[in-house]
Design an enzyme around this catalytic site. Structure first.
Site, PDB file in Angstrom:
ATOM      1  CE  LYS A  94       1.782  -7.094  -4.593  1.00 60.40           C
ATOM      2  NZ  LYS A  94       2.492  -8.363  -4.512  1.00 60.40           N
ATOM      3  CE1 TYR A 143       4.520  -1.111  -4.683  1.00 63.03           C
ATOM      4  CE2 TYR A 143       4.561   1.227  -5.155  1.00 63.03           C
ATOM      5  CZ  TYR A 143       3.864   0.063  -4.983  1.00 63.03           C
ATOM      6  OH  TYR A 143       2.510   0.063  -5.120  1.00 63.03           O
ATOM      7  CG  ASP A 196      -0.931   2.391 -12.801  1.00 61.75           C
ATOM      8  OD1 ASP A 196      -1.188   3.519 -13.274  1.00 61.75           O
ATOM      9  OD2 ASP A 196      -0.887   2.146 -11.579  1.00 61.75           O
TER      10      ASP A 196
END
Ligand code: F6R
Ligand code: MG
Ligand code: MG
Length: 379
Positions: free
Chosen positions: A230, A227, A11
């Site tokens: 995912k 974070y 991503d």
């Protein structure tokens, strides 16, 4: 002749938010890979699932090859430049290392690769997901390779009757174990039913150890320690002629199951099988999605894809997934919609809770104080 299929994904920016990697980024990747055809690659196909770009590549260099990994890294770096120019959301988010050093594993991108001798006809399915994590494949791979109620061929096909071997990762202790179904299917389920810790990495056919499936199981959040989204996974599954049929592989997704991910990587949600066109999660950043691209490999070339979930026979699975989504969304921030603490992707949650820590008081002390207050001994 041996051929390797490498699926490397990252991503590197979304339009808008975390919903979709736009054409501009795919074009850049396409350009970088096109340059490498003949020299390094035999063939390639660039696609996206939600905000993740998937590079599907074939070559003769084997798995974990520095040139292939370096090529993918370069494609993502170039795409990141464009993402930054356009100020796309989360530009470069999965490129965690400053510079490439030999292998994308541990550097942010996810990677699933397998090498095999091309059969006279070689059907392969590439699965790409968004808003979930690699444990998403535990249940369907069990169904495909160990459950005769899903895969009729386990009962009818002599090549499969000896079963399949599953390599399972313990992502917390960084260890792995191989278990064989059907003999050890209960032990296998005892492990892979725990999505927090165990993750299927590979499946081999027991008869001849032929590779049947592989999953990208990098734990991005464990790598980065904070974070960073995912680890939206990819998987490669070989089909037909002594492997489960294409329809047996797909059947595992006809009754949606709950997977970790969705909004902020902090919720259980149904896995919805979708076409390439519909792989653009919107509602509550989801629900989690999977697409299935079917290829025939011909002398290393990728013939296809056939967009396999783009079929009316999966309409009901989609309907069901949306019903499941309605149902579990009602729970809001309550478990079991909310993931258990250790599975939540937002490491900021402990920060929120940390502020409350000193306000906690021993229940016993509170009770004592209440009694004293009743007796008028304190204010
Ligand atoms: C989940 C995901 C999104 C984001 C959410 C908040 O994997 O990518 O659901 O977590 O959109 O994103 P930030 O924190 O970047 O505003
Ligand atoms: Mg993103
Ligand atoms: Mg994603």
């Amino acid at each position: 002749e041996r051929v390797t299929i490498s699926v490397i994904k990252a991503d590197v920016g979304g339009l808008c938010g975390h919903t979709e990697a736009p054409e501009e980024l795919l074009d850049v990747c396409d350009y970088v890979l096109e340059e490498a055809v003949d020299e390094i690659l035999i063939d390639y196909y660039v696609t996206r699932c939600g905000d993740d770009i998937n590079l599907i590549m074939t070559h003769r260099l084997g798995i974990d090859n520095e040139k292939i990994h370096g090529l993918a890294w370069r494609a993502f770096e170039e795409a990141t430049k464009v993402a930054k120019e356009l100020k796309l959301y989360g530009a470069g988010q999965d490129l965690l290392a400053e510079a490439f050093s030999g292998n994308v594993r541990g550097m942010g991108p996810g990677c699933a690769e397998m090498e095999f001798v091309e059969r006279p006809s070689e059907p392969v399915i590439v699965f790409c997901c968004d808003k979930t994590d690699p444990s998403v494949f535990n249940l369907p791979l069990y169904r495909i390779f160990a459950d005769p109620f899903n895969t009729a061929g386990l009962v009818y096909d002599k090549s499969m009757i000896n079963g399949f071997k599953f390599d399972v990762l313990d992502v917390i202790e960084n260890k792995q174990i191989t278990l064989k179904a059907p003999e050890e299917s209960y032990q296998l389920l005892a492990l892979i039913g725990n999505l927090e810790r165990y993750c299927i990495k590979r499946v081999h056919r027991a008869k001849d150890n032929e590779i049947a499936a592989v999953v990208s199981s990098e734990k991005l959040n464990l790598i980065a320690g904070r974070y960073v989204g995912k680890d939206d996974p990819v998987a490669i599954v070989r089909a037909q002629s002594g492997m489960p049929a294409v329809g047996e592989v797909l059947e595992a997704f006809a009754t949606p199951h709950f997977v970790p991910g969705w909004m902020r990587g902090c919720h259980w949600g149904p896995l919805m099988p979708v076409s390439e066109e519909d792989a653009r999660p919107a509602r509550f950043d989801g629900p989690p999605r999977i697409m299935a691209l079917g290829f025939q490999i011909s002398n290393g070339k990728l013939i296809g894809p056939n967009d396999l979930f783009d079929d009316v026979s999966f309409n009901r699975a989609r309907e069901k997934a949306l019903e499941m989504a309605d149902m579990i969304r009602r729970m809001g921030p309550f478990q079991p919609h909310r993931l258990p603490e250790a599975m939540m992707e937002y490491t900021s949650v402990p920060e929120v809770l940390a502020e409350l820590k000193e306000r906690f008081v021993e229940t016993e002390k509170v009770e004592k104080a209440e009694k004293l207050r009743e007796r008028g001994e304190i204010e």
